[in-house]
Enzyme design. Structure first.
Site, PDB file in Angstrom:
ATOM      1  N   GLU A 370       0.789  -1.242   0.000  1.00  0.00           N
ATOM      2  CA  GLU A 370       0.000   0.000   0.000  1.00  0.00           C
ATOM      3  C   GLU A 370       0.818   1.287   0.000  1.00  0.00           C
ATOM      4  OE1 GLU A 370      -3.988  -1.516   2.231  1.00  0.00           O
ATOM      5  OE2 GLU A 370      -2.292  -1.113   3.494  1.00  0.00           O
TER       6      GLU A 370
HETATM    7  C1  TNX Z   1      -4.442  -4.219   4.517  1.00  0.00           C
HETATM    8  S1  TNX Z   1      -2.796  -6.642   4.035  1.00  0.00           S
HETATM    9  C2  TNX Z   1      -3.171  -4.036   5.025  1.00  0.00           C
HETATM   10  C3  TNX Z   1      -2.996  -3.692   6.441  1.00  0.00           C
HETATM   11  C4  TNX Z   1      -4.307  -3.566   7.157  1.00  0.00           C
HETATM   12  C5  TNX Z   1      -5.235  -4.641   6.693  1.00  0.00           C
HETATM   13  C6  TNX Z   1      -6.538  -4.653   7.415  1.00  0.00           C
HETATM   14  C7  TNX Z   1      -1.722  -5.584   3.965  1.00  0.00           C
HETATM   15  C8  TNX Z   1      -0.458  -6.019   3.450  1.00  0.00           C
HETATM   16  N1  TNX Z   1      -2.023  -4.322   4.332  1.00  0.00           N
HETATM   17  O1  TNX Z   1      -2.246  -2.518   6.579  1.00  0.00           O
HETATM   18  O2  TNX Z   1      -4.073  -3.682   8.516  1.00  0.00           O
HETATM   19  O3  TNX Z   1      -5.493  -4.459   5.325  1.00  0.00           O
HETATM   20  O4  TNX Z   1      -7.313  -5.746   7.064  1.00  0.00           O
END
Ligand code: TNX
Length: 557
Positions: A370
């Protein structure tokens, strides 16, 4: 070290949640996805066989199980746990086998109150009691984690090629005893402690079976992490991934970068006090995990999810992405470390060096998910540089699947949107290995159903059927042999007590464990849910909370 002021924890505020959870479960509300087929979802009530537990009840289901006949083996005041010395080559591991025997005896002593002494037996053929035997002559396919267990009226015998296999066999033995065996204290007027008669041959489908705990959004103490490890060990998981940094907090001491914990560890989601692990705390967690044959995989999430770093070292924020500190919300994707420059890579080098120093396991996870505020080429170059630092520190880098363009060799699949699945496939064709954590199936922080009081829903709702009904090898089309295994992440934006972790973990963790351990041909929702129904009594005896989901035919439903 925990920074927590008694009475101020958000735990208090959530005290009413359990009652609400039970109430909702009791009403059995909820929308189930409509699925046809004979093994469809969620199925009606299935009669749970009465009487003592039998070998076909084990989770994850073993490679082969034959229920024996006769009364089984009863633990008594004269039962001895024996370690049997084998060939010279295995005698070197005698200390380790003895420790496994002690661990087993200790776990059985607590509920039974029996003395269960541990002794070395001179003669492998000496019958009676429980014996643990390393046997290099077992078929090579048994591997290091496989084992053979036989139980009859004369005793229980576990054999394996390596200590790890003996340990996995002792977890099966626990499941062959009545549920009260999980009680941490003596069971008054307890049942007969009889091991169901059985012959079990077992070994895992995948070499990587993990769970992840996010200690950044909410901090969990070393003792709480140990409790988490206990649950994983019971279902034969072998990796514990710790998500040690995120926007809301940095959770591990790095002596060369003291502000990370002086500043970056002070709080958590909701603004409650945070905490961090000293080197000694972390090493204690690693040791505890190792004794249960789990390898710790530490993760530092870079270059995004880095607000706690930016608060600690503002000079690493060359794009002005930091939010005011402390950051106690749960938005993702805003923070970014400076994409280039000597300072940022000196920082990552210090962090990587310390984690590599403290971690005996092979993997170091560099995050990489992200990142919304970096150009793709800059992002790939950043990941590649940190990847190379991890390799130089002697560890194997792991990254979330977005890190594929940075050349990371082990990719954790969670999100195939926006062509990420194709990117993953291409990386796998170039030789990358994959850990499967599909968010729509294995994310233990997703709600069981909409309206459930804990968890998030961005990847959908995940009931027990959804957690169980997928195949790690074929969910994403990948070259044969790419998948190392599975992992269930537990993100903690909405979870801040061990009891809340349990409600999300149980009963879904055993589903993931079975997908990771058991042969594909043995997967069956109908049979799995019947086995799972018997676990409730064990969790109650252990003092674990769990969600009494209506898709599982609990005996008293
Ligand atoms: C996505 S999964 C994220 C996390 C959040 C999560 C909550 C991932 C690699 N990144 O930063 O905590 O969703 O479900």
């Amino acid at each position: 070290m925990q920074i927590r002021i008694a009475g101020l924890s958000a735990r208090t505020r959530r005290a009413l949640v359990p009652a609400a959870v039970l109430l909702l479960a009791a009403v059995g509300f909820g929308v189930q996805r409509a699925i046809g087929g004979e093994d469809g979802h969620p199925g009606g009530a299935v009669a749970v066989p009465a009487g003592p537990r039998t070998a076909d009840r084990i989770i994850p289901v073993p490679l082969s199980v034959a229920a024996g006949s006769g009364p089984g083996y009863r633990l008594t005041g004269s039962t001895v746990v024996r370690t049997v010395p084998g060939a010279e080559a295995v005698e070197r591991q005698a200390g380790e086998v003895r420790r496994i025997a002690e661990q087993l005896a200790e776990a059985l002593r607590r509920p039974t109150g029996l003395p269960l002494p541990v002794a070395a037996a001179a003669d492998p053929a000496a019958g009676g009691g429980i014996s643990l035997l390393l046997d290099p002559a077992l078929p090579e396919a048994t591997g290091t984690e496989g084992y053979r267990l036989t139980a009859d009226a004369t005793g229980v015998r576990i054999t394996a090629r390596a200590p790890e296999g003996l340990f996995r066999g002792t977890q099966t033995l626990r499941q062959l005893l009545p549920p009260q065996i999980e009680s941490p204290r003596p069971v008054g007027g307890g049942p007969e402690w009889t091991v169901a008669p059985a012959t079990v041959e077992d070994r895992p489908r995948y070499g990587y079976r993990g769970a992840m705990l996010d200690v950044a959004r909410h901090f969990f103490t070393p003792d709480e992490v140990k409790g988490f490890i206990d649950r994983l060990a019971l279902y034969k998981l072998n990796f514990l991934h710790l998500h040690l940094s995120d926007d809301q907090g940095w959770r591990i001491e790095v002596p060369a970068r003291p502000a990370l914990t002086k500043v970056g560890a002070v709080s958590e989601v909701d603004g409650t006090p945070g905490g961090f692990y000293t080197a000694a705390d972390y090493q204690e967690i690693v040791r505890y995990a190792q004794e249960r044959y789990l390898t710790v995989v530490p993760e530092i999430d870079l270059p995004g999810h880095s607000n706690a770093v930016l608060a600690s070292y503002p000079e690493l924020d060359c794009t002005g992405s930091a939010r005011p500190w402390p950051y106690t919300g749960i938005e993702v994707g805003f923070s970014t470390l400076c994409p280039t420059g000597d300072e940022v890579f000196a920082f990552t080098r210090d962090v990587v060096a310390e984690l590599a120093r403290l971690t005996p396991g092979p993997y170091l996870h560099l995050g990489g998910d992200e990142v919304k505020k970096m150009a793709p080429a800059e992002y790939a170059a950043f990941v590649k540089r940190v990847n190379d630092q991890v390799v130089a520190a002697g560890k194997t880098p792991v990254g979330w699947n977005q890190t594929a363009p940075g050349g990371v060799g082990v990719l954790q699949f969670w999100d195939g949107r926006g062509g990420r699945d194709v990117e993953l496939k291409e990386a796998a064709e170039r030789g990358a290995k994959v850990i499967m954590s599909p968010s729509g199936h294995s994310y233990l922080d997703m709600k069981y159903e909409s309206g459930y009081p804990l968890g998030l829903v961005w990847a959908g709702t995940i009931d027990v059927w959804t957690a169980y009904s997928w195949d790690p090898d074929s969910l994403v089309p990948l070259p044969a042999g790419s998948v190392l295994g599975v992992e269930a992440p537990l993100w903690t934006e909405t979870l801040d007590t061990p009891g809340e972790l349990d409600l999300m973990l149980l009963p879904r963790l055993p589903a993931l464990a079975e997908l990771g351990w058991s042969a594909k041909e043995s997967h069956s929702w109908e049979r799995f849910k019947t086995r799972l129904a018997e676990e409730g009594a064990r969790w109650e005896a252990a003092g674990y909370r769990y969600e009494k989901r209506s898709e599982v035919p609990w005996p008293d439903r």
